[in-house]
Design a protein around this motif. Structure first.
Motif, PDB file in Angstrom:
ATOM      1  N   UNK A 137       0.750  -0.933  -0.110  1.00 14.99           N
ATOM      2  CA  UNK A 137       0.120   0.061   0.079  1.00 14.99           C
ATOM      3  C   UNK A 137       0.931   1.486   0.078  1.00 14.99           C
ATOM      4  N   UNK A 138       0.351   2.259  -0.844  1.00 12.00           N
ATOM      5  CA  UNK A 138       0.725   3.613  -0.818  1.00 12.00           C
ATOM      6  C   UNK A 138      -0.439   4.540  -0.220  1.00 12.00           C
ATOM      7  N   UNK A 139       0.001   4.586   1.381  1.00 16.02           N
ATOM      8  CA  UNK A 139      -1.074   5.326   1.829  1.00 16.02           C
ATOM      9  C   UNK A 139      -0.488   5.976   3.019  1.00 16.02           C
ATOM     10  N   UNK A 140      -0.715   7.364   3.124  1.00  8.24           N
ATOM     11  CA  UNK A 140       0.164   8.118   4.180  1.00  8.24           C
ATOM     12  C   UNK A 140      -0.629   8.983   4.695  1.00  8.24           C
ATOM     13  N   UNK A 141      -0.458   9.478   6.159  1.00 12.32           N
ATOM     14  CA  UNK A 141      -1.100  10.489   6.542  1.00 12.32           C
ATOM     15  C   UNK A 141      -2.747  10.277   6.670  1.00 12.32           C
ATOM     16  N   UNK A 142      -3.472  11.001   6.455  1.00 12.65           N
ATOM     17  CA  UNK A 142      -5.004  11.004   6.591  1.00 12.65           C
ATOM     18  C   UNK A 142      -5.521   9.861   5.641  1.00 12.65           C
ATOM     19  N   UNK A 143      -4.845   9.582   4.412  1.00  8.58           N
ATOM     20  CA  UNK A 143      -5.183   8.541   3.587  1.00  8.58           C
ATOM     21  C   UNK A 143      -5.020   6.970   4.187  1.00  8.58           C
ATOM     22  N   UNK A 161       2.287  -1.468   4.519  1.00  8.41           N
ATOM     23  CA  UNK A 161       2.079  -0.057   4.108  1.00  8.41           C
ATOM     24  C   UNK A 161       3.622   0.302   3.954  1.00  8.41           C
ATOM     25  N   UNK A 162       4.166   0.761   2.793  1.00  8.49           N
ATOM     26  CA  UNK A 162       5.565   0.907   2.568  1.00  8.49           C
ATOM     27  C   UNK A 162       5.776   2.761   2.785  1.00  8.49           C
ATOM     28  N   UNK A 163       7.099   2.947   3.272  1.00 11.54           N
ATOM     29  CA  UNK A 163       7.305   4.050   3.345  1.00 11.54           C
ATOM     30  C   UNK A 163       6.264   5.023   3.954  1.00 11.54           C
ATOM     31  N   UNK A 164       5.690   4.430   5.048  1.00 15.96           N
ATOM     32  CA  UNK A 164       4.510   5.168   5.880  1.00 15.96           C
ATOM     33  C   UNK A 164       4.914   6.306   6.545  1.00 15.96           C
ATOM     34  N   UNK A 165       3.857   7.386   6.768  1.00 12.35           N
ATOM     35  CA  UNK A 165       4.041   8.416   7.764  1.00 12.35           C
ATOM     36  C   UNK A 165       2.670   8.573   7.998  1.00 12.35           C
ATOM     37  N   UNK A 166       2.397   8.948   9.359  1.00 15.05           N
ATOM     38  CA  UNK A 166       1.055   8.987   9.857  1.00 15.05           C
ATOM     39  C   UNK A 166       1.101   9.571  11.179  1.00 15.05           C
ATOM     40  N   UNK A 167      -0.316   9.878  11.740  1.00 13.55           N
ATOM     41  CA  UNK A 167      -0.455  10.228  13.193  1.00 13.55           C
ATOM     42  C   UNK A 167      -0.223   9.329  14.163  1.00 13.55           C
TER      43      UNK A 167
END
Length: 262
Positions: A137-143, A161-167
């Motif tokens: 998955x390409x899904x970061x932050x609110x996505x 979740x690859x290269x993930x960033x999020x809350x």
């Protein structure tokens, strides 16, 4: 210190570079590559590259969200091709939502309709469930929150979740669901990624390059190569307070377990 690059766009390298990467895997102490795809032609190119080293390249087929939506004809052709080659496919990917494209359009003061991308993602998630395949998955932050909802809707447990960033809240949700993330070379110089590594369980982590995407810091000016994951492993070990050998072994076992590699 053997390792697996859990996310690389091998088909995006020029032919000479791709073949060199494959030839150098043993010397690079890289056991395998999880090679993801972006569209039908990309899937076909990835399949061809896999044929050069079938025991070391594992192919994921999908449609990258940071591009124009496929027509219905293009989508059906892609899904049909994937169905024909499902036995070659280690996972469905790369799929997800167009976070960066959406923000670029919105920052230019234009509207962006994400609904068709969500519908496209749902189609791939449904197919992954039918095929009993994990998703990349390409899904970061609110996505990522939207994607977590959809994974639950389709009963998909194996999500990478690859290269993930999020809350913090999203991170906690993903940990609770047992979803995996993979860490890129920017962990050596991006505090956001370093913080993520400190908070995410090592047992749900893999390493990747996302090559040929270029990196900064100590990698500036260098073509991205799977051997860079060793520096990533060393950094993760330092952040987790573990030995490099133990960290490498856990990350390798995680990748074997998630992708059910024999």
């Amino acid at each position: 210190m053997s390792a697996i690059d859990a996310h690389i766009h091998l088909d995006m390298y020029d032919e000479e570079s791709a073949k060199a990467i494959i030839a150098e895997l043993e010397d690079s102490q890289v056991q395998a590559l999880i090679a993801v795809s972006r569209h039908l032609d990309s899937c076909k190119a990835t399949k061809q590259l896999k044929s050069l080293a079938p025991d070391h390249i594992f192919a994921a087929y999908g449609f990258h969200p940071e591009q124009e939506l496929p027509t219905e004809t293009q989508l059906e052709a892609l899904i049909g091709w994937m169905s024909e080659h499902v036995s070659d496919m280690i996972a469905v990917g790369e799929i997800g939502l167009p976070y960066y494209t959406r923000h670029e359009v919105e920052e230019a003061g234009k509207p962006f309709d994400v609904a068709p991308y969500i519908q496209l993602l749902q189609r791939f998630l449904w197919q992954a469930a039918q095929w009993d395949k994990p998703v990349v998955l390409h899904a970061v932050y609110e996505d990522a929150e939207i994607v977590c909802d959809l994974l639950a809707k389709y009963g998909l447990k194996r999500a990478h979740f690859h290269w993930f960033k999020g809350s913090v809240e999203t991170v906690e949700r993903m940990i609770g669901a047992g979803y995996y993330i993979s860490i890129t070379p920017d962990v050596l110089y991006e505090e956001e990624i370093r913080t993520l590594v400190r908070s995410f369980p090592l047992e749900l982590m893999m390493v990747e390059t996302d090559g040929p995407w270029p990196f900064e810091g100590p990698f500036a000016g260098n073509e991205t190569h799977p051997r860079m994951i060793h520096a990533v492993i060393e950094q993760i070990a330092e952040l987790k307070g573990k030995t490099v050998q133990d960290t490498a072994a856990i990350l390798l076992q995680n990748t074997y377990r998630f992708y059910q590699l024999s």
